[in-house]
Design a protein around this motif. Sequence first.
Motif, short mmCIF file in Angstrom:
data_model
loop_
_atom_site.label_atom_id
_atom_site.label_comp_id
_atom_site.label_asym_id
_atom_site.label_seq_id
_atom_site.Cartn_x
_atom_site.Cartn_y
_atom_site.Cartn_z
N ASN A 207 -102.89 -7.13 12.01
CA ASN A 207 -101.50 -7.53 12.27
C ASN A 207 -101.33 -8.00 13.71
N ALA A 208 -102.38 -7.84 14.50
CA ALA A 208 -102.49 -8.36 15.87
C ALA A 208 -101.71 -7.59 16.92
N GLY A 209 -101.26 -6.40 16.59
CA GLY A 209 -100.58 -5.57 17.57
C GLY A 209 -101.54 -5.03 18.62
N ASN A 210 -102.74 -4.66 18.20
CA ASN A 210 -103.63 -3.99 19.14
C ASN A 210 -104.18 -4.93 20.21
N ILE A 211 -104.56 -6.13 19.83
CA ILE A 211 -105.07 -7.07 20.83
C ILE A 211 -103.95 -7.42 21.82
N THR A 212 -102.74 -7.48 21.32
CA THR A 212 -101.56 -7.71 22.17
C THR A 212 -101.42 -6.57 23.19
N SER A 213 -101.61 -5.35 22.70
CA SER A 213 -101.48 -4.17 23.55
C SER A 213 -102.55 -4.14 24.63
N TYR A 214 -103.79 -4.40 24.24
CA TYR A 214 -104.89 -4.37 25.22
C TYR A 214 -104.65 -5.40 26.32
N TRP A 215 -104.21 -6.58 25.91
CA TRP A 215 -104.00 -7.61 26.93
C TRP A 215 -102.92 -7.18 27.92
N ARG A 216 -101.85 -6.60 27.38
CA ARG A 216 -100.79 -6.10 28.26
C ARG A 216 -101.35 -5.03 29.21
N GLY A 217 -102.14 -4.12 28.65
CA GLY A 217 -102.71 -3.03 29.46
C GLY A 217 -103.61 -3.55 30.56
N PHE A 218 -104.50 -4.47 30.21
CA PHE A 218 -105.40 -5.01 31.24
C PHE A 218 -104.61 -5.77 32.30
N ARG A 219 -103.63 -6.54 31.88
CA ARG A 219 -102.82 -7.30 32.87
C ARG A 219 -102.15 -6.33 33.84
N GLU A 220 -101.63 -5.23 33.30
CA GLU A 220 -100.95 -4.26 34.17
C GLU A 220 -101.92 -3.61 35.16
N MET A 221 -103.20 -3.59 34.82
CA MET A 221 -104.22 -3.05 35.74
C MET A 221 -104.76 -4.15 36.66
N GLY A 222 -104.27 -5.36 36.50
CA GLY A 222 -104.76 -6.46 37.32
C GLY A 222 -106.13 -6.95 36.87
#
Length: 362
Positions: A207-222
């Motif tokens: 459903n593509a929620g998890n890849i969305t979440s990981y990208w957000r998480g990595f972006r927040e870590m720079g």
Amino acid sequence: MSVHAARPVPLPLIEGDAFSGTHVPLIERYLDRLPFAPGDKLVSLQEGSTPLLRAPVVSEMVGARVRLKLEGANPTGSFKDRGMTCAVSAAVREGAKAVICASTGNTAASAAAYAARAGVTCAVIVPEGKIAQGKMAQILVHGARVISLQGNFDQALALVRELTATHPIVLVNSVNEFRIEGQKTAAFEIHEALEGGLDALCIPVGNAGNITSYWRGFREMGAAPRLLGFQAAGAAPLVEGTRVEHPETIASAIRIGNPVRWEDAMAAARDSRGAIRAVSDAEILSAYRLLASREGIFCEPASAASIAGLLKYGSEGAEQIVCVLTGRGLKDPETAIANNDGKTIQCAAERDALEEAVLGDP
Ligand code: F0G
């Protein structure tokens, strides 16, 4: 700032529970990065802080350092618990009395468990005959209402979205922002453990929620590792660029033809210089058996799509790679029993017969 900077001592948000080491509830661990405040009542089963295990056999095969993020180590056996602690805690904070989801099984199992913990009711809509037995057992034993829909996941989600538009029941699918917020913490854990050294992340996509979440998480870590998403070939709308009306795959968890986080997933792949690609059921099963028989890790078929993709397309220059294993193998015993390299030998209950069975030619 070092990625290892000490976090504040966790607040005792959940009275009476005792925690040790990093095993604190996910929301407490990352309270400063999640939409919760000290004093919020949390619904937790002590999720998150999952192992990041080296995969020596796969590493050798692809010529890179490969690790496995074992999300099956979460309380209900899948990554969904990261999102569900947030979604159910937020629902309870808002005074909700009931939660609902459409699911291929894992979201439903997680929702049922967290709803039981919170003392709210839970209904789940699942595609009839298409969810694995272990997941069905979980949902039932937690006391959720199971609606077995004569249709597929995409139809279930469309219908439940309509229903929640007119009823005060909280939808806990990954359209719910709290789900994405909770699941982004897996990226935090990987980033911290590898001290920012990750080059590529391989992840199954449904459903593509998890890849969305990981990208957000990595972006927040720079951070910006390449995100390599893998769909099953018979259920690969993001690869084909069009909805799949009748998705089919042995990996029932990702049997989805119209992902709700479509745009977000495409953006994650594009912005990370990654890709979303397809792997066949045969490639998934072969990776599944390899993990179990050579690495000692039993994941569910959908999870093995990440390894199948890495083996198929190669490391493409990445030195440090993490493959997300989204759910544990016991979720789907039927597939395990039908596809394995083990051997069962029938044996009479006497010593000589046993000796032959154990030591004789197989
Ligand atoms: N792996 C497993 C084991 C899953 O259960 C799912 C999704 C995925 C991967 C894909 O994650 O949807 O965020 O892209 N399962 C959902 C469910 C659809 O209902 O349990 P996604």
